[in-house]
Scaffold this motif. Sequence first.
Motif, PDB file in Angstrom:
ATOM      1  N   ALA A  80      36.873  57.582  33.368  1.00 34.32           N
ATOM      2  CA  ALA A  80      35.414  57.628  33.461  1.00 34.32           C
ATOM      3  C   ALA A  80      34.865  56.354  34.107  1.00 34.32           C
ATOM      4  O   ALA A  80      33.886  56.405  34.865  1.00 34.32           O
ATOM      5  CB  ALA A  80      34.813  57.811  32.067  1.00 34.32           C
ATOM      6  N   ILE A  81      35.500  55.210  33.826  1.00 31.13           N
ATOM      7  CA  ILE A  81      35.066  53.956  34.447  1.00 31.13           C
ATOM      8  C   ILE A  81      35.249  54.017  35.963  1.00 31.13           C
ATOM      9  O   ILE A  81      34.386  53.551  36.727  1.00 31.13           O
ATOM     10  CB  ILE A  81      35.847  52.766  33.839  1.00 31.13           C
ATOM     11  CG1 ILE A  81      35.396  52.514  32.399  1.00 31.13           C
ATOM     12  CG2 ILE A  81      35.661  51.496  34.681  1.00 31.13           C
ATOM     13  CD1 ILE A  81      36.193  51.461  31.674  1.00 31.13           C
ATOM     14  N   VAL A  82      36.354  54.586  36.403  1.00 28.34           N
ATOM     15  CA  VAL A  82      36.581  54.750  37.853  1.00 28.34           C
ATOM     16  C   VAL A  82      35.475  55.595  38.470  1.00 28.34           C
ATOM     17  O   VAL A  82      34.867  55.223  39.491  1.00 28.34           O
ATOM     18  CB  VAL A  82      37.961  55.390  38.112  1.00 28.34           C
ATOM     19  CG1 VAL A  82      38.124  55.708  39.600  1.00 28.34           C
ATOM     20  CG2 VAL A  82      39.088  54.470  37.658  1.00 28.34           C
ATOM     21  N   ASN A  83      35.177  56.724  37.841  1.00 32.00           N
ATOM     22  CA  ASN A  83      34.158  57.637  38.391  1.00 32.00           C
ATOM     23  C   ASN A  83      32.768  57.012  38.371  1.00 32.00           C
ATOM     24  O   ASN A  83      32.025  57.100  39.357  1.00 32.00           O
ATOM     25  CB  ASN A  83      34.157  58.948  37.601  1.00 32.00           C
ATOM     26  CG  ASN A  83      35.446  59.726  37.754  1.00 32.00           C
ATOM     27  OD1 ASN A  83      36.164  59.560  38.739  1.00 32.00           O
ATOM     28  ND2 ASN A  83      35.755  60.567  36.794  1.00 32.00           N
ATOM     29  N   ASP A  84      32.409  56.383  37.252  1.00 30.19           N
ATOM     30  CA  ASP A  84      31.068  55.808  37.143  1.00 30.19           C
ATOM     31  C   ASP A  84      30.888  54.598  38.062  1.00 30.19           C
ATOM     32  O   ASP A  84      29.779  54.348  38.542  1.00 30.19           O
ATOM     33  CB  ASP A  84      30.782  55.409  35.694  1.00 30.19           C
ATOM     34  CG  ASP A  84      30.553  56.616  34.794  1.00 30.19           C
ATOM     35  OD1 ASP A  84      30.125  57.655  35.323  1.00 30.19           O
ATOM     36  OD2 ASP A  84      30.802  56.523  33.580  1.00 30.19           O
ATOM     37  N   SER A  85      31.963  53.856  38.303  1.00 26.65           N
ATOM     38  CA  SER A  85      31.870  52.734  39.244  1.00 26.65           C
ATOM     39  C   SER A  85      31.567  53.246  40.650  1.00 26.65           C
ATOM     40  O   SER A  85      30.723  52.674  41.370  1.00 26.65           O
ATOM     41  CB  SER A  85      33.178  51.933  39.247  1.00 26.65           C
ATOM     42  OG  SER A  85      33.416  51.333  37.993  1.00 26.65           O
ATOM     43  N   ARG A  86      32.219  54.295  41.044  1.00 22.41           N
ATOM     44  CA  ARG A  86      31.952  54.889  42.362  1.00 22.41           C
ATOM     45  C   ARG A  86      30.531  55.452  42.422  1.00 22.41           C
ATOM     46  O   ARG A  86      29.815  55.255  43.415  1.00 22.41           O
ATOM     47  CB  ARG A  86      32.972  55.992  42.652  1.00 22.41           C
ATOM     48  CG  ARG A  86      34.396  55.488  42.865  1.00 22.41           C
ATOM     49  CD  ARG A  86      35.370  56.643  42.855  1.00 22.41           C
ATOM     50  NE  ARG A  86      36.742  56.203  43.148  1.00 22.41           N
ATOM     51  CZ  ARG A  86      37.819  56.946  42.928  1.00 22.41           C
ATOM     52  NH1 ARG A  86      37.688  58.168  42.395  1.00 22.41           N
ATOM     53  NH2 ARG A  86      39.024  56.497  43.238  1.00 22.41           N
ATOM     54  N   ALA A 265      41.729  49.046  38.365  1.00 23.95           N
ATOM     55  CA  ALA A 265      40.737  48.121  38.917  1.00 23.95           C
ATOM     56  C   ALA A 265      40.926  47.967  40.424  1.00 23.95           C
ATOM     57  O   ALA A 265      39.949  47.892  41.183  1.00 23.95           O
ATOM     58  CB  ALA A 265      40.846  46.764  38.224  1.00 23.95           C
ATOM     59  N   GLN A 266      42.180  47.940  40.870  1.00 27.14           N
ATOM     60  CA  GLN A 266      42.451  47.881  42.301  1.00 27.14           C
ATOM     61  C   GLN A 266      41.957  49.139  43.008  1.00 27.14           C
ATOM     62  O   GLN A 266      41.401  49.073  44.112  1.00 27.14           O
ATOM     63  CB  GLN A 266      43.944  47.693  42.544  1.00 27.14           C
ATOM     64  CG  GLN A 266      44.487  46.342  42.118  1.00 27.14           C
ATOM     65  CD  GLN A 266      45.996  46.274  42.183  1.00 27.14           C
ATOM     66  OE1 GLN A 266      46.667  47.264  42.455  1.00 27.14           O
ATOM     67  NE2 GLN A 266      46.544  45.093  41.923  1.00 27.14           N
ATOM     68  N   THR A 267      42.132  50.281  42.359  1.00 27.60           N
ATOM     69  CA  THR A 267      41.632  51.542  42.923  1.00 27.60           C
ATOM     70  C   THR A 267      40.121  51.513  43.071  1.00 27.60           C
ATOM     71  O   THR A 267      39.569  51.930  44.100  1.00 27.60           O
ATOM     72  CB  THR A 267      42.049  52.722  42.024  1.00 27.60           C
ATOM     73  OG1 THR A 267      43.478  52.795  41.954  1.00 27.60           O
ATOM     74  CG2 THR A 267      41.508  54.038  42.565  1.00 27.60           C
ATOM     75  N   ILE A 268      39.439  51.015  42.040  1.00 25.73           N
ATOM     76  CA  ILE A 268      37.976  50.907  42.091  1.00 25.73           C
ATOM     77  C   ILE A 268      37.557  49.959  43.207  1.00 25.73           C
ATOM     78  O   ILE A 268      36.638  50.247  43.979  1.00 25.73           O
ATOM     79  CB  ILE A 268      37.438  50.418  40.728  1.00 25.73           C
ATOM     80  CG1 ILE A 268      37.669  51.490  39.656  1.00 25.73           C
ATOM     81  CG2 ILE A 268      35.951  50.078  40.825  1.00 25.73           C
ATOM     82  CD1 ILE A 268      37.364  51.022  38.248  1.00 25.73           C
ATOM     83  N   GLU A 269      38.227  48.813  43.296  1.00 25.94           N
ATOM     84  CA  GLU A 269      37.887  47.830  44.331  1.00 25.94           C
ATOM     85  C   GLU A 269      38.016  48.430  45.718  1.00 25.94           C
ATOM     86  O   GLU A 269      37.115  48.295  46.564  1.00 25.94           O
ATOM     87  CB  GLU A 269      38.798  46.613  44.196  1.00 25.94           C
ATOM     88  CG  GLU A 269      38.529  45.549  45.249  1.00 25.94           C
ATOM     89  CD  GLU A 269      39.454  44.355  45.123  1.00 25.94           C
ATOM     90  OE1 GLU A 269      39.211  43.352  45.825  1.00 25.94           O
ATOM     91  OE2 GLU A 269      40.424  44.424  44.334  1.00 25.94           O
ATOM     92  N   ILE A 270      39.122  49.100  45.988  1.00 29.94           N
ATOM     93  CA  ILE A 270      39.349  49.698  47.309  1.00 29.94           C
ATOM     94  C   ILE A 270      38.286  50.752  47.601  1.00 29.94           C
ATOM     95  O   ILE A 270      37.719  50.811  48.711  1.00 29.94           O
ATOM     96  CB  ILE A 270      40.760  50.308  47.378  1.00 29.94           C
ATOM     97  CG1 ILE A 270      41.815  49.194  47.334  1.00 29.94           C
ATOM     98  CG2 ILE A 270      40.932  51.152  48.634  1.00 29.94           C
ATOM     99  CD1 ILE A 270      43.237  49.694  47.154  1.00 29.94           C
TER     100      ILE A 270
END
Length: 293
Positions: A80-86, A265-270
């Motif tokens: 969910a953090i990945v999705n909400d960050s995007r 976190a690397q996925t989110i950053e990219i």
Amino acid sequence: MLLNRRISVWYFVRGIKSQIILISIFAISIGLVDMHPTFQKISLPLSIPALVGTAVSLLLAFRTAQSYERWWEARTVWGAIVNDSRNFLRQLIQFVPESNKNVISEFCDRQIVWVYALGEALRKQRFSPRVQAYLNLHDINAMNTPNALLDEHSKAIKHLTSEGLISEFKQVQLNETLARLCDSMGKCERIKNTVFPRSYSLLVHTLIYVFAAILPFGLEDSQLVVEITMTILIPILFIAIEKTAILMQDPFENTPVDTPMTSLAQTIEISILQMIGEMEVPKKETTELYYEM
């Protein structure tokens, strides 16, 4: 998090080494006691050790299920953090005028630092040089650093509204996404700070040793080696299952079964760097280990 690669058997054996030694000494002692003339006449129906073994199996099944549920919840929260960050950056790109790209870049940098800081805080590690440099630059000093970074997000959104760069309706939408990020952070902290009851492990260990103590009296005394071997192997299998549950029950402890927060976190950053059109996007780091962090 464990990958589809060969898992180091020795890593697992090292985790239960002391229990293996203790069970082996205990089983040999009980086996020799059973051969003593005083105890040779004692014979228990095999159904009694089977009953205790069944009780241990049920307790271990419950323990393993609860541990997996904690592990899976942690992984779901970070998804969910990945999705909400995007979504957060996507909303900013849509809402903030193109002439204020520097504002979006500031949000982007802060969000990237936030995901790294959250992972490091959950693992109780020292902040990485990148995170610490950002905190020093913006004079952020708080007991809960990830929460302080979300506060900076909130202040920046309020400033955008007061400057007329976004409407109040857009402010509400951004705050809703920010609230979901805060909720995810709180769920991670709850998992981290909720300790699995120690009394449960004590009960399981006690029953395992009770099982090991009565098993030789239900087996044939004529085969001492087989008797001792069975008294060692079966309790060790129970202990191995419990150790698996213990490893999964704490998904933020920097172990091979940890939630791969650094990788996420690397996925989110990219992802968010690509969304704002950044040309220098770091490549996803790969590992030759059987797990990724």
